[in-house]
Design an enzyme around this catalytic site. Structure first.
Site, PDB file in Angstrom:
ATOM      1  N   LYS A 278       0.997  -1.265   0.093  1.00 36.64           N
ATOM      2  CA  LYS A 278      -0.067  -0.032  -0.075  1.00 36.64           C
ATOM      3  C   LYS A 278       0.851   1.263  -0.125  1.00 36.64           C
ATOM      4  O   LYS A 278       2.052   1.288   0.468  1.00 36.64           O
ATOM      5  CB  LYS A 278      -0.856  -0.010   1.087  1.00 36.64           C
ATOM      6  CG  LYS A 278      -1.720  -1.131   1.271  1.00 36.64           C
ATOM      7  CD  LYS A 278      -2.819  -0.781   2.591  1.00 36.64           C
ATOM      8  CE  LYS A 278      -3.719  -2.019   2.867  1.00 36.64           C
ATOM      9  NZ  LYS A 278      -4.972  -2.026   1.988  1.00 36.64           N
ATOM     10  N   ARG A 352     -10.294 -11.762   2.062  1.00 35.70           N
ATOM     11  CA  ARG A 352     -11.124 -12.872   1.262  1.00 35.70           C
ATOM     12  C   ARG A 352     -10.322 -14.221   1.496  1.00 35.70           C
ATOM     13  O   ARG A 352     -10.946 -15.192   1.648  1.00 35.70           O
ATOM     14  CB  ARG A 352     -11.325 -12.590   0.074  1.00 35.70           C
ATOM     15  CG  ARG A 352     -10.200 -12.505  -0.907  1.00 35.70           C
ATOM     16  CD  ARG A 352     -10.836 -11.796  -2.201  1.00 35.70           C
ATOM     17  NE  ARG A 352     -10.711 -10.069  -1.939  1.00 35.70           N
ATOM     18  CZ  ARG A 352     -11.018  -9.362  -2.871  1.00 35.70           C
ATOM     19  NH1 ARG A 352     -11.480  -9.394  -4.047  1.00 35.70           N
ATOM     20  NH2 ARG A 352     -11.120  -7.973  -2.464  1.00 35.70           N
TER      21      ARG A 352
END
Length: 496
Positions: A278, A352
């Site tokens: 990020k 996920r």
């Protein structure tokens, strides 16, 4: 703070501060009218002078009124009579609490009956008001060398009529349990990632289990995860020095053999993005990426406080997503607990990957329903902003139950579609499924990914990326959501 419900005449109560309401028409009703008559028109006099317009949130303090046992009378504006919204009610509660904290009294009495809220009965109004008071009490100063000033306010009495006492007491009981759960959720979310890591959360779960006989806690380490075949979960954790943990907390409040409700929380205690790293700006807020797990923790705490007569299983998938020489690479293919293979195209779509194995694990409990809670996608923030959680699932009845719970709890969710067409975006030329589906419909494709692992039961997914915490500024920190929504859903299922 102690909370008491009474049905007595307000002017007869001996208290440090009596709180009464004034609407914009400035026609005195209820407690304000009784106090005005007993005090020889003291409230009417200040209104005639124009000292208070009755606008929502305005306050005016009166002291030493004749024939009134309260040391102070706090007048609070509530706007137009009968037109208060949930949001305005909460703001008024905050204004009242702020004013009371600035005074020297240790107790206060609030005339609750005179607050009329749109589409709220006595129970709903009282619960929102008490939750707002509790929210205003929350302080996180564990790492401050100078602690927040301790206020003298220790007790609040809510006044209502005799017919409504039971409803207000029930509302206050529910609100205080929810507030306790929200405070725990906020505490866990606000902790720094060097302290709140997967092992720490496991220890917190053990401590909760020791304190409650009907709560069984299991902590699965990386060896057990490997035995279970959780290759996807382990792939997220393999770049970090912090070992992963699958935390299972089994609350037995219902009958033996009753199918449980299962809550699954994403617990990424710090998310750098891994190799798909990020940007540096705002990365500190990635400690909040475990707020799904924190909200499950908090909801369980509320359930324990309320002693709900149902069975609830809480599963927390906890890991840290870090870049290193051992980290998962874009292009790696892993095998999930379900046997399906996943091509990891982006290591920053890691939530996920831990959830899919946790959702497969949930099958063993033969659940009534499974709800996963996750700060899953930035796309949800773009779609819904910071006020509403995203909601998707495979069962309309479950979706509607959660939507209704959110409305009642003023912790709203909004349903997004889960059409088959979106599934095609997850096609991979090399594995059964890719972990991302391109730039379009990111919240939906993330839920599509999870849906591949939930075919054995009724399932809903709450994306709380926009609602779990506030960014920047003095109010930065975890919100405690969606504990109110989840607790209300379980209250509804328990029928209490």
């Amino acid at each position: 703070m102690e909370l008491v419900v009474k049905s007595v005449s307000p002017e007869t109560l001996k208290t440090a501060t009596l709180v009464v309401t004034i609407n914009e028409s400035r026609v005195l009703i209820g407690a304000a009218q009784l106090v005005d008559i007993k005090s020889g028109g003291a409230i009417s006099a200040v209104l005639e002078r124009g000292d208070l317009a009755g606008k929502s949130g305005q306050t005016l303090l009166l002291t030493n009124l004749q024939n009134i046992k309260a040391e102070r009378v706090l007048l609070v504006g509530i706007g137009k009579d009968g037109e208060l919204s949930d949001r305005q009610l909460k703001k008024i509660a905050g204004s009242v609490l702020s004013s009371l904290k600035g005074l020297g009294g240790s107790d206060a009495v609030i005339a609750l009956d005179d607050l009329s809220v749109k589409n709220r009965d006595t129970y709903g109004k009282a619960r929102l008001f008490v939750e707002a008071l509790a929210d205003g009490e929350y302080v996180f100063d564990r790492f401050k060398t100078q602690k927040a000033e301790v206020r003298p306010l220790k007790k609040i009495t809510l006044l209502t009529d005799k017919v409504s006492v039971a409803d207000v007491e029930r509302a206050a009981n529910h609100a205080q349990a929810i507030a306790t759960g929200m405070a725990l959720t906020r505490d866990l979310g606000n902790l720094p990632p060097n302290i709140c890591h997967p092992t720490y959360l496991g220890e917190e779960a053990k401590a909760l289990g020791k304190a409650h006989k009907n709560l069984k806690v299991e902590i699965h380490d990386e060896k057990k995860l490997a035995e279970l075949g959780m290759g996807s979960f382990l792939a997220v954790a393999q770049g970090s020095a912090q070992p992963p943990r699958l935390i299972v907390m089994n609350y037995q409040g219902g009958k033996k053999g009753d199918k449980p409700f299962v809550l699954v929380g994403k617990g990424i205690t710090f998310d750098t993005g891994g190799i798909s790293i990020k940007p540096a700006a705002g990365m500190d807020e990635m400690k909040f990426d475990m707020c799904g797990a924190a909200s499950v923790f908090g909801t369980l705490r509320a359930v324990l406080e309320l002693k709900l007569p149902i069975n609830v299983v809480c599963i927390l998938a906890c890991a840290e997503n870090m870049p290193s020489g051992t980290a998962t690479r874009p292009g790696d293919i892993v095998t999930t607990m379900s046997g399906q293979t996943v091509e990891i195209l982006n290591t920053d779509a890691e939530g996920r990957l831990v959830l899919c194995d946790a959702l497969t694990y949930a099958e063993r409990f033969k659940p009534q329903a499974v709800i996963d809670i996750a700060t899953l996608t930035g796309a949800c923030v773009v779609a819904l902003g910071g006020h509403t959680s995203g909601l998707l699932g495979n069962n309309d009845a479950l979706i509607n139950q959660l939507l209704d719970a959110g409305k009642l709890a003023d912790d709203r969710a909004w349903q997004l579609p889960l059409f088959d067409e979106y599934q095609e975006q997850l096609d991979s030329p090399f594995a059964d499924i890719a972990n991302i589906g391109g730039p379009k419909g990111g919240t939906i494709t993330a839920a599509c990914f999870l849906s591949r692992f939930t075919k054995a039961y009724e399932w809903a997914h709450l994306d709380i990326a926009g609602t779990a915490w506030l960014s920047g500024g003095k109010d930065k920190g975890a919100t405690g959501r969606p504990v109110p929504l989840l607790t209300q859903y379980l209250l509804d299922r328990a029928g209490v």
